[in-house]
Design an enzyme around this catalytic site. Sequence first.
Site, PDB file in Angstrom:
ATOM      1  N   LYS A  59      42.890  26.622  33.220  1.00 28.23           N
ATOM      2  CA  LYS A  59      44.131  27.505  33.347  1.00 28.23           C
ATOM      3  C   LYS A  59      44.143  28.416  34.659  1.00 28.23           C
ATOM      4  O   LYS A  59      43.073  28.364  35.320  1.00 28.23           O
ATOM      5  CB  LYS A  59      44.145  28.564  31.981  1.00 28.23           C
ATOM      6  CG  LYS A  59      42.822  29.386  31.926  1.00 28.23           C
ATOM      7  CD  LYS A  59      42.893  29.991  30.536  1.00 28.23           C
ATOM      8  CE  LYS A  59      41.859  31.112  30.551  1.00 28.23           C
ATOM      9  NZ  LYS A  59      42.053  32.190  29.908  1.00 28.23           N
ATOM     10  N   TYR A  67      34.534  52.959  57.077  1.00 25.43           N
ATOM     11  CA  TYR A  67      35.565  53.969  56.433  1.00 25.43           C
ATOM     12  C   TYR A  67      34.220  54.812  55.423  1.00 25.43           C
ATOM     13  O   TYR A  67      33.278  54.197  54.747  1.00 25.43           O
ATOM     14  CB  TYR A  67      36.397  53.256  55.371  1.00 25.43           C
ATOM     15  CG  TYR A  67      37.452  52.605  55.949  1.00 25.43           C
ATOM     16  CD1 TYR A  67      38.389  53.478  56.809  1.00 25.43           C
ATOM     17  CD2 TYR A  67      37.717  51.274  55.895  1.00 25.43           C
ATOM     18  CE1 TYR A  67      39.678  52.859  57.238  1.00 25.43           C
ATOM     19  CE2 TYR A  67      38.765  50.597  56.601  1.00 25.43           C
ATOM     20  CZ  TYR A  67      39.659  51.465  57.300  1.00 25.43           C
ATOM     21  OH  TYR A  67      40.754  50.668  57.930  1.00 25.43           O
TER      22      TYR A  67
END
Length: 387
Positions: free
Chosen positions: A35, A274
């Site tokens: 799936k 960052y």
Amino acid sequence: MKRRVAVEIDLDALVRNYRRIAVHVKNLDVLCVLKANAYGLGVSPFALALAKAGCRSFGVAEPYEAEELCSTFEAANLKADVQILSSILPDEILPMVERGVILPVTGLEEAHLISDAAHKAGKKARVHFKIDTGMGRLGIPAFGEDGINKALSVICDCLPLQDLECEGIFSHCAMAYDPADPFTSNQIALFKSLVQALAEKGISFKRVHMAASDAVNNFPETLSPPFNTVRTGINLHGSFDPNGLRALNVESVLSLKTRVAQVRNLPAGTSLGYGRTYTLSSPSKIAVISAGYADGLPLQLGNRGFVFIGGKRCPVVGRVSMDYATVDVSNVEGVKIGDEVICFGRCGDDAITPDDWAALKGTHPYDIICSLGSRVLRKTVGTADMV
Ligand SMILES: Cc1ncc(COP(=O)(O)O)c(C=O)c1O
């Protein structure tokens, strides 16, 4: 353009995993769950390699996936059952019946809709009764007061519908990763009681299944009668739930690779990236690698995880950003722009796996594998799809 980040899927390892699972479950059939586009990796090569290795049953979540899988087999002239494991919406039924996809029945009204569609299509609709034994999501409820009798009565009302071919009955475990919790044993006992009650009425099914990967590893009682099939997804990839047993000896089929975008010698005191979460305590050689969280690198790799560069395990330093991450390569000779970086995968005798990343992120490997970004090239290696 050549992509910078690629996930390599080793189809030979995939087939080895399938065979190991098949040996482990002995006389049971293995239904491979592909799936969500084979957990985001690309369904066709998975399907072809597994079908050529002998798998004849495949599970998906919904009709778009079922259609893609049917087309893949048709184009390759291969015969295999394609089954929707979760739910079917009213307007999806007819095309799926026409396609010969095996459908779940989760209630009487739905059974009528499927039977009517089958009548219209001029063919029998193949169905499996989906039983909710405690997952609390989809299926005919068999839990709660008098649950077994209520489920029994729904099934008995569905069985006479002329245009249904009622081939199977199945259920799904909510927490089979935990062998110590009685919830799963209760789910299994409930399901077995229902199957027994049906048998006492002379009703039996060609396919009876409950185990997905977790139960295969943790609940051996799902590998013997009345069960005759297991559904396997994550173990095919060589991954496991972080909890529970690892009864199977499967190997990771995935390697995530990128390249070095820049190498610089930076002085002590330089802060990286960052948030300035890492400051160099000594002069260091820092490689910027061309993969970030947009590619599926968890933020949690920052200052905790590793990648392989030049055959060595190197620490990720600073925060992972969207497209890049910074890595300390002070201990690696001759690193240069364009060099290969193995984010996860094998490197000599060492390896980093999606399961390792899952542990760092505090999640499970499904989340890691399904989170690889859309710009990551899905590339197969090995020969299993060419046999
Ligand atoms: C009904 C059903 N069966 C089987 C599976 C396969 O599970 P796993 O990947 O844990 O083997 C899933 C996946 O969630 C599922 O929903």
